[in-house]
Design a protein around this motif. Structure first.
Motif, PDB file in Angstrom:
ATOM      1  N   GLY A 165      32.994  31.239  46.576  1.00 47.56           N
ATOM      2  CA  GLY A 165      34.097  30.381  46.980  1.00 47.56           C
ATOM      3  C   GLY A 165      34.018  30.125  48.489  1.00 47.56           C
ATOM      4  N   TYR A 197      38.797  25.727  46.116  1.00 46.06           N
ATOM      5  CA  TYR A 197      39.862  26.555  45.539  1.00 46.06           C
ATOM      6  C   TYR A 197      40.544  25.861  44.373  1.00 46.06           C
ATOM      7  CZ  TYR A 197      40.030  29.290  49.877  1.00 46.06           C
ATOM      8  OH  TYR A 197      39.741  30.083  50.939  1.00 46.06           O
ATOM      9  N   TRP A 198      40.961  26.683  43.437  1.00 49.25           N
ATOM     10  CA  TRP A 198      41.957  26.221  42.472  1.00 49.25           C
ATOM     11  C   TRP A 198      43.314  26.445  43.112  1.00 49.25           C
ATOM     12  CZ3 TRP A 198      41.540  23.323  38.355  1.00 49.25           C
ATOM     13  CH2 TRP A 198      40.284  23.187  37.780  1.00 49.25           C
ATOM     14  N   HIS A 251      42.110  36.326  37.963  1.00 50.42           N
ATOM     15  CA  HIS A 251      42.919  35.112  37.819  1.00 50.42           C
ATOM     16  C   HIS A 251      42.012  33.892  37.707  1.00 50.42           C
ATOM     17  CE1 HIS A 251      42.132  34.012  41.973  1.00 50.42           C
ATOM     18  NE2 HIS A 251      42.683  35.133  42.434  1.00 50.42           N
ATOM     19  N   HIS A 255      31.948  26.686  46.118  1.00 54.50           N
ATOM     20  CA  HIS A 255      33.000  25.894  45.464  1.00 54.50           C
ATOM     21  C   HIS A 255      34.323  25.995  46.213  1.00 54.50           C
ATOM     22  CE1 HIS A 255      35.086  29.364  43.727  1.00 54.50           C
ATOM     23  NE2 HIS A 255      33.909  29.847  43.365  1.00 54.50           N
ATOM     24  N   ASP A 295      33.742  44.976  43.722  1.00 51.02           N
ATOM     25  CA  ASP A 295      33.565  45.353  45.123  1.00 51.02           C
ATOM     26  C   ASP A 295      34.669  46.366  45.420  1.00 51.02           C
ATOM     27  OD1 ASP A 295      33.177  45.421  47.829  1.00 51.02           O
ATOM     28  OD2 ASP A 295      33.540  43.285  48.181  1.00 51.02           O
ATOM     29  N   LYS A 308      45.774  36.592  44.890  1.00 57.33           N
ATOM     30  CA  LYS A 308      46.519  37.812  44.631  1.00 57.33           C
ATOM     31  C   LYS A 308      47.633  37.962  45.666  1.00 57.33           C
ATOM     32  CE  LYS A 308      42.258  39.480  44.342  1.00 57.33           C
ATOM     33  NZ  LYS A 308      41.039  40.231  44.041  1.00 57.33           N
ATOM     34  N   PRO A 344      30.246  36.317  43.101  1.00 54.54           N
ATOM     35  CA  PRO A 344      30.689  37.320  44.071  1.00 54.54           C
ATOM     36  C   PRO A 344      31.146  38.538  43.277  1.00 54.54           C
ATOM     37  CG  PRO A 344      31.886  35.240  44.323  1.00 54.54           C
ATOM     38  CD  PRO A 344      31.141  35.164  43.036  1.00 54.54           C
ATOM     39  N   ILE A 345      31.154  39.701  43.900  1.00 61.91           N
ATOM     40  CA  ILE A 345      31.730  40.846  43.180  1.00 61.91           C
ATOM     41  C   ILE A 345      33.195  40.928  43.601  1.00 61.91           C
ATOM     42  CG2 ILE A 345      29.649  42.120  42.629  1.00 61.91           C
ATOM     43  CD1 ILE A 345      30.044  43.715  45.227  1.00 61.91           C
ATOM     44  N   TYR A 346      34.043  41.198  42.626  1.00 63.25           N
ATOM     45  CA  TYR A 346      35.482  41.012  42.828  1.00 63.25           C
ATOM     46  C   TYR A 346      36.149  42.257  43.392  1.00 63.25           C
ATOM     47  CZ  TYR A 346      34.185  36.983  40.193  1.00 63.25           C
ATOM     48  OH  TYR A 346      33.548  35.834  39.810  1.00 63.25           O
ATOM     49  N   TYR A 347      37.071  42.030  44.324  1.00 68.92           N
ATOM     50  CA  TYR A 347      37.839  43.140  44.883  1.00 68.92           C
ATOM     51  C   TYR A 347      38.705  43.765  43.804  1.00 68.92           C
ATOM     52  CZ  TYR A 347      36.826  41.942  49.770  1.00 68.92           C
ATOM     53  OH  TYR A 347      36.223  41.707  50.955  1.00 68.92           O
ATOM     54  N   TYR A 370      23.602  42.479  45.601  1.00 66.01           N
ATOM     55  CA  TYR A 370      22.687  41.494  45.025  1.00 66.01           C
ATOM     56  C   TYR A 370      21.254  42.039  44.952  1.00 66.01           C
ATOM     57  CZ  TYR A 370      26.526  38.233  46.209  1.00 66.01           C
ATOM     58  OH  TYR A 370      27.732  37.598  46.315  1.00 66.01           O
ATOM     59  N   TRP A 426      31.795  44.677  53.757  1.00 68.71           N
ATOM     60  CA  TRP A 426      30.964  43.489  53.495  1.00 68.71           C
ATOM     61  C   TRP A 426      29.473  43.815  53.558  1.00 68.71           C
ATOM     62  CZ3 TRP A 426      31.190  39.142  51.071  1.00 68.71           C
ATOM     63  CH2 TRP A 426      32.431  38.516  50.887  1.00 68.71           C
ATOM     64  N   ASP A 472      35.973  30.564  50.867  1.00 59.37           N
ATOM     65  CA  ASP A 472      36.537  31.560  51.792  1.00 59.37           C
ATOM     66  C   ASP A 472      35.523  32.648  52.154  1.00 59.37           C
ATOM     67  OD1 ASP A 472      36.680  32.264  49.070  1.00 59.37           O
ATOM     68  OD2 ASP A 472      38.211  33.773  49.429  1.00 59.37           O
ATOM     69  N   ILE A 473      34.434  32.742  51.396  1.00 60.59           N
ATOM     70  CA  ILE A 473      33.456  33.790  51.730  1.00 60.59           C
ATOM     71  C   ILE A 473      32.116  33.161  52.136  1.00 60.59           C
ATOM     72  CG2 ILE A 473      34.596  35.648  50.478  1.00 60.59           C
ATOM     73  CD1 ILE A 473      32.700  35.212  48.158  1.00 60.59           C
ATOM     74  N   VAL A 532      45.488  29.679  44.782  1.00 62.50           N
ATOM     75  CA  VAL A 532      45.872  30.738  43.847  1.00 62.50           C
ATOM     76  C   VAL A 532      45.283  32.024  44.388  1.00 62.50           C
ATOM     77  CG1 VAL A 532      45.631  31.571  41.491  1.00 62.50           C
ATOM     78  CG2 VAL A 532      45.606  29.121  41.953  1.00 62.50           C
TER      79      VAL A 532
END
Ligand code: MSP
Length: 537
Positions: A271, A302-303, A29, A300, A60, A312, A20-23, A247, A240, A273-274, A310
């Motif tokens: 993950g 969550y950690w 983390h 996948h 993102d 933000k 995923p591209i990160y916010y 991609y 979104w 959540d998406i 975990v």
């Protein structure tokens, strides 16, 4: 029949993998690190198999989330985006991530691709303008449905969504739902593991009930940090809709030289959540522009720390650079890949990390390396000796190696990295057991058995070579070091799996070197004291 091919073994030799591209609203983390490290491992494995790979990651940068943080930081959203995007990139570089492109959604080519796609979908009549009322979570950057909430709060962000009414543009996802349902049924491992496939089917039912429309615009009067709609300059694109298109931009949509080769072999890792954007929004968007879905969306869990996600927003992050400083990055990387069953949640603790490092890396793999190389030094002048007769114990190690090579391949392609590591460890265990059985440290002193020592050491060196080749994707630095100590410093440059991992590849006479412990044991008061197996010297 545009979407009707069979996914088979990778005939084309191309492989395209995305994180995923990160916010850009905080630092990297453990959760982001896991996805990125996992993709890095899978892609390194496929490169070793000789595939032509493209590995995309990035940031993102649009949307309200970033605007909120920029306001708090007293800077423009562009400054905030620049700061955090650089921060992600720097972390990935420091921990040795081997991406081919780090894309930013503020990149000029991306903006152009997003506008081109918006115009096309609009021209085809799949975008409508209308008024909408709903509950919006800024954390998720989307309107929530009942399933997304618990006691009136967003399940993921544990905050109340805001009621919003707005005139906006809507993409008619619902027009493609019945096709998507059929597609998912006919390609049962498109979304994997299976439970997430079932979740997407449930989401489709729910979205159908809600009309199947995706709001793809935000009025500039409320949010002007985004890509402008080409057909209405009062609006920017919903984050979104913009983000997923990365991609395509990343590999040169629409007519880059290898666009189609990579797109036909694309896999996303995300993950849980998406899942909805990737399992529902994205395939329908692709369908609207005449592209096939990706081969797989692998999902996948969550950690968690103390059984809470975990994140933000909850402020309980684990910093990968601090982990690197304390334990070495490869040890942390190993733990992430080994301790999360793909698809399920996992709990992080430093105790568990230390236990894992000591048990697998120090006592098991590290111990095999040091025993084998010590004894090759002592009993064979440091040169890989000539093997003699192969008997049942040797045959068992040879069989264990063949099993490991085959299982690793199957499990890596099936996105089960923790199971692939189990296969490698089974070979390490088999070789350690073999050493215990042959006891070369005793045999060397027994005139009747002295002949067997060369065979034993040859078998161990060869097993270690194969272990290192299989570990290379997981622990690139340590694996290269093991090979170097076996006198095979350039093996990874020329290796092609599985052929290079067939038994018999180690040259007799290869000069070995003992070296320092590869993974020193970590001594802590709380760490479980697994017994050292080093009976050799
Ligand atoms: N920007 C979106 C993704 C757009 S992709 C076109 C986004 N960004 S994120 O930075 O919030 O999250 C990125 C990834 O990190 C997601 O896959 C998310 O699941 C993952 N993780 C964030 N926290 C996590 C854990 N605690 N554990 C594991 N991964 C989690 O979503």
């Amino acid at each position: 029949m545009p979407f009707g091919w069979q996914w088979g073994a990778d005939m084309s030799g191309y492989f395209y993998l995305t994180t995923p591209i990160y916010y850009v609203n905080a630092e990297a983390h453990i959760g982001h690190t896991y996805t990125t490290v996992l993709c890095d491992t899978i892609v390194r494995y496929r490169r070793l198999c000789g595939d032509t790979c493209f590995f995309l990651t990035g940031s993102d940068e649009h949307g309200e989330k970033v605007l909120e943080v920029a306001r708090r930081r007293g800077e423009s959203p562009a400054q905030t985006a620049e700061y955090f995007s650089n921060s992600f990139l720097r972390v990935w570089e420091e921990i040795g991530i081997s991406h081919d492109r780090f894309i930013r959604t503020t990149d000029a080519d991306h903006k152009q691709v997003v506008q081109q796609i918006l115009q096309r979908v609009y021209d085809e009549g799949e975008i409508r303008f209308k008024e909408y009322e709903g509950l919006y979570c800024v954390g998720c950057e989307r309107f929530l449905t009942d399933r997304d909430m618990l006691d009136g709060l967003c399940r993921d962000h544990e905050r109340a969504p805001e009621p919003r009414t707005e005139a906006n543009y809507f993409f008619d996802m619902g027009a493609h739902f019945s096709w998507l349902r059929d597609y998912i049924e006919q390609n049962p491992d498109f979304i994997r593991p299976e439970r997430y496939k079932n979740e997407v089917l449930a989401m489709l039912d729910e979205e159908t009930g809600l009309g199947g429309e995706l709001c793809i615009s935000r009025p500039k009067s409320r949010l002007d940090w985004g890509i402008e709609l080409p057909f209405d300059t009062d609006y920017v694109c919903y984050v979104w809709f913009d983000a997923l298109i990365n991609y395509l931009t990343g590999i040169g949509y629409p007519d880059g030289p290898h666009f189609q080769d990579y797109w036909s072999n694309c896999e996303h890792v995300v993950g849980k959540d998406i899942l909805k954007p990737h399992g529902v929004f994205w395939p329908t968007m692709l369908r609207a522009i005449g592209l096939e879905p990706p081969r797989h969306v692998s999902v996948h869990g969550y950690w968690n720390v103390d059984d809470r996600k975990v994140s933000k927003s909850l402020g309980n992050m684990i910093d990968p650079l601090i982990m690197r400083e304390k334990y070495g990055f490869e040890a942390f990387r190993y733990f992430l890949l080994r301790d999360m069953v793909f698809g399920q949640d996992s709990n992080f603790s430093e105790d568990a990390l230390v236990r894992r490092i000591n048990a697998d890396l120090a006592n098991n793999i590290g111990n095999l390396v040091s025993r084998t190389l010590n004894m090759t030094g002592r009993f064979a002048g440091g040169l890989v000796p000539e093997p003699g007769a192969i008997e049942i114990p040797e045959r068992e190690v040879i069989d264990a190696a063949a099993t490991a090579v085959a299982e690793v391949d199957l499990r890596m392609r099936g996105m089960r990295p923790q199971r692939a590591l189990e296969s490698i460890l089974a070979l390490v265990d088999a070789t350690n057991r073999y050493l215990e059985l042959r006891e070369p440290w005793k045999a060397a002193k027994d005139p009747e058995l002295a002949d067997t020592v060369s065979t034993t050491l040859h078998t161990c060196c060869e097993s270690l070579r194969i272990v290192a080749l299989l570990l290379a994707a997981f622990l690139p630095v340590a694996a290269a070091e093991i090979l170097d100590r076996l006198g095979l410093g350039d093996a990874l440059e020329t290796a092609v799996l599985p052929a290079s991992a067939e038994w018999g590849g180690i040259p007799v006479g290869s000069p070995t070197r003992k070296g320092k412990p590869l993974f020193p044991r970590i001594e802590t008061a709380g760490a479980e004291d697994a017994e050292s197996k080093d009976g050799a010297d």
